[in-house]
Design a protein around this motif. Structure first.
Motif, PDB file in Angstrom:
ATOM      1  N   ALA A  47       0.762  -1.277   0.031  1.00  0.00           N
ATOM      2  CA  ALA A  47       0.068   0.016  -0.136  1.00  0.00           C
ATOM      3  C   ALA A  47       0.904   1.336   0.028  1.00  0.00           C
ATOM      4  O   ALA A  47       0.421   2.200  -0.723  1.00  0.00           O
ATOM      5  N   LEU A  48       1.933   1.315   0.851  1.00  0.00           N
ATOM      6  CA  LEU A  48       2.815   2.466   0.834  1.00  0.00           C
ATOM      7  C   LEU A  48       3.627   2.564  -0.537  1.00  0.00           C
ATOM      8  O   LEU A  48       3.640   3.677  -0.847  1.00  0.00           O
ATOM      9  N   GLU A  49       4.085   1.425  -1.223  1.00  0.00           N
ATOM     10  CA  GLU A  49       4.359   1.688  -2.590  1.00  0.00           C
ATOM     11  C   GLU A  49       3.462   2.145  -3.462  1.00  0.00           C
ATOM     12  O   GLU A  49       3.742   3.057  -4.344  1.00  0.00           O
ATOM     13  N   ASP A  50       2.249   1.715  -3.278  1.00  0.00           N
ATOM     14  CA  ASP A  50       1.175   2.112  -4.208  1.00  0.00           C
ATOM     15  C   ASP A  50       1.071   3.758  -4.152  1.00  0.00           C
ATOM     16  O   ASP A  50       0.868   4.472  -5.113  1.00  0.00           O
ATOM     17  N   ARG A  51       0.929   4.040  -2.687  1.00  0.00           N
ATOM     18  CA  ARG A  51       1.002   5.411  -2.502  1.00  0.00           C
ATOM     19  C   ARG A  51       2.027   6.273  -3.078  1.00  0.00           C
ATOM     20  O   ARG A  51       1.681   7.419  -3.642  1.00  0.00           O
ATOM     21  N   GLU A  52       3.264   5.995  -2.954  1.00  0.00           N
ATOM     22  CA  GLU A  52       4.225   6.502  -3.517  1.00  0.00           C
ATOM     23  C   GLU A  52       4.318   6.751  -4.881  1.00  0.00           C
ATOM     24  O   GLU A  52       4.409   7.917  -5.602  1.00  0.00           O
ATOM     25  N   ARG A  53       3.941   5.601  -5.689  1.00  0.00           N
ATOM     26  CA  ARG A  53       3.511   5.668  -7.123  1.00  0.00           C
ATOM     27  C   ARG A  53       2.657   6.612  -7.472  1.00  0.00           C
ATOM     28  O   ARG A  53       2.991   7.374  -8.490  1.00  0.00           O
ATOM     29  N   ALA A  54       1.647   6.545  -6.739  1.00  0.00           N
ATOM     30  CA  ALA A  54       0.519   7.518  -7.259  1.00  0.00           C
ATOM     31  C   ALA A  54       0.781   9.048  -6.716  1.00  0.00           C
ATOM     32  O   ALA A  54       0.404   9.733  -7.839  1.00  0.00           O
ATOM     33  N   THR A  55       1.607   9.354  -5.829  1.00  0.00           N
ATOM     34  CA  THR A  55       1.839  10.461  -5.465  1.00  0.00           C
ATOM     35  C   THR A  55       2.959  11.055  -6.448  1.00  0.00           C
ATOM     36  O   THR A  55       2.741  12.337  -7.065  1.00  0.00           O
ATOM     37  N   ALA A  56       3.708  10.256  -6.841  1.00  0.00           N
ATOM     38  CA  ALA A  56       4.863  10.560  -7.823  1.00  0.00           C
ATOM     39  C   ALA A  56       3.961  11.021  -9.104  1.00  0.00           C
ATOM     40  O   ALA A  56       4.094  11.851  -9.763  1.00  0.00           O
ATOM     41  N   GLU A  57       3.035  10.052  -9.415  1.00  0.00           N
ATOM     42  CA  GLU A  57       2.443  10.366 -10.928  1.00  0.00           C
ATOM     43  C   GLU A  57       1.352  11.802 -10.590  1.00  0.00           C
ATOM     44  O   GLU A  57       1.388  12.106 -11.609  1.00  0.00           O
ATOM     45  N   LEU A  58       0.972  11.908  -9.663  1.00  0.00           N
ATOM     46  CA  LEU A  58       0.152  13.121  -9.660  1.00  0.00           C
ATOM     47  C   LEU A  58       1.115  14.295  -9.829  1.00  0.00           C
ATOM     48  O   LEU A  58       0.591  15.333 -10.160  1.00  0.00           O
ATOM     49  N   ALA A  59       2.105  14.332  -9.111  1.00  0.00           N
ATOM     50  CA  ALA A  59       3.066  15.429  -9.030  1.00  0.00           C
ATOM     51  C   ALA A  59       3.675  15.516 -10.546  1.00  0.00           C
ATOM     52  O   ALA A  59       3.580  16.783 -11.267  1.00  0.00           O
ATOM     53  N   GLN A  60       3.726  14.416 -11.439  1.00  0.00           N
ATOM     54  CA  GLN A  60       4.233  14.412 -12.691  1.00  0.00           C
ATOM     55  C   GLN A  60       2.963  15.023 -13.471  1.00  0.00           C
ATOM     56  O   GLN A  60       3.118  15.936 -14.322  1.00  0.00           O
ATOM     57  N   ALA A  61       1.947  14.621 -13.291  1.00  0.00           N
ATOM     58  CA  ALA A  61       0.480  15.189 -14.117  1.00  0.00           C
ATOM     59  C   ALA A  61       0.374  16.686 -13.650  1.00  0.00           C
ATOM     60  O   ALA A  61       0.157  17.563 -14.556  1.00  0.00           O
ATOM     61  N   ARG A  62       0.614  17.119 -12.494  1.00  0.00           N
ATOM     62  CA  ARG A  62       0.644  18.337 -12.274  1.00  0.00           C
ATOM     63  C   ARG A  62       1.503  19.332 -12.788  1.00  0.00           C
ATOM     64  O   ARG A  62       1.202  20.283 -13.553  1.00  0.00           O
ATOM     65  N   MET A  63       2.693  18.828 -12.959  1.00  0.00           N
ATOM     66  CA  MET A  63       3.928  19.529 -13.797  1.00  0.00           C
ATOM     67  C   MET A  63       3.461  19.664 -15.187  1.00  0.00           C
ATOM     68  O   MET A  63       3.722  20.627 -15.566  1.00  0.00           O
ATOM     69  N   GLN A  64       3.205  18.673 -15.695  1.00  0.00           N
ATOM     70  CA  GLN A  64       2.746  18.630 -16.997  1.00  0.00           C
ATOM     71  C   GLN A  64       1.591  19.400 -17.416  1.00  0.00           C
ATOM     72  O   GLN A  64       1.625  20.354 -18.250  1.00  0.00           O
ATOM     73  N   GLY A  65       0.706  19.643 -16.503  1.00  0.00           N
ATOM     74  CA  GLY A  65      -0.660  20.507 -16.473  1.00  0.00           C
ATOM     75  C   GLY A  65      -0.154  21.889 -16.377  1.00  0.00           C
ATOM     76  O   GLY A  65      -0.591  22.763 -17.230  1.00  0.00           O
TER      77      GLY A  65
END
Length: 159
Positions: A47-65
């Motif tokens: 669950a922690l790995e999933d959360r870290e991955r999701a957090t990284a993806e969200l940060a990436q998406a925000r940066m691209q946005g």
């Protein structure tokens, strides 16, 4: 004496069996708890790995946005400047010419109305015809401005 030793020996033996059974049950219970703990730790880690991955993806998406937004803003600003300069070059002259034509036609219209009032409207049909003619000229002038505006917009679109 011998009887009591035998009885004591049986009691000890029975007690030893009970202790062994309880020890076995306790050992089995501890193994189950350890298995549950291990499973729970694995689930938590996952669950922690999933959360870290999701957090990284969200940060990436925000940066691209943010990059897309900045790029769009730059493009909008560039287009606005182009439109502004095109309007300044082409539109200012057209607008001034159109406003002058409209003012002249309205003045003519007003003077004809004043003239008709001064002569007491002897010929209403002629007055209505003149009014229609002026209205038609105003409409044509307005139409010419609309066409010029449309061609300006078409030129802008090509750029």
């Amino acid at each position: 004496h011998h009887q009591r030793d035998l009885q004591s020996s049986r009691q000890v033996s029975s007690f030893q069996e009970t202790v062994d059974e309880q020890r076995g049950a306790a050992y089995k219970y501890i193994q189950e708890l350890e298995a549950q703990l291990s499973s729970s730790q694995a689930a938590t880690t996952s669950a922690l790995e999933d959360r870290e991955r999701a957090t990284a993806e969200l940060a990436q998406a925000r940066m691209q946005g943010a990059q897309v937004q900045a790029s769009h803003q730059e493009e909008l600003t560039r287009l606005a400047k182009q439109v502004e300069s095109a309007e300044t070059e082409f539109g200012a002259g057209m607008e001034a010419q159109h406003e002058e034509e409209m003012r002249s036609l309205q003045e003519e219209h007003q003077s004809q109305i004043a003239h008709l009032r001064s002569i007491g409207l002897p010929d209403l049909a002629r007055a209505q015809a003149q009014q229609r003619e002026l209205t038609l000229r105003l409409t044509r002038s307005d139409h010419a401005l609309q066409q010029a505006t449309a061609s300006l917009e078409a030129e802008r679109a090509e750029k």
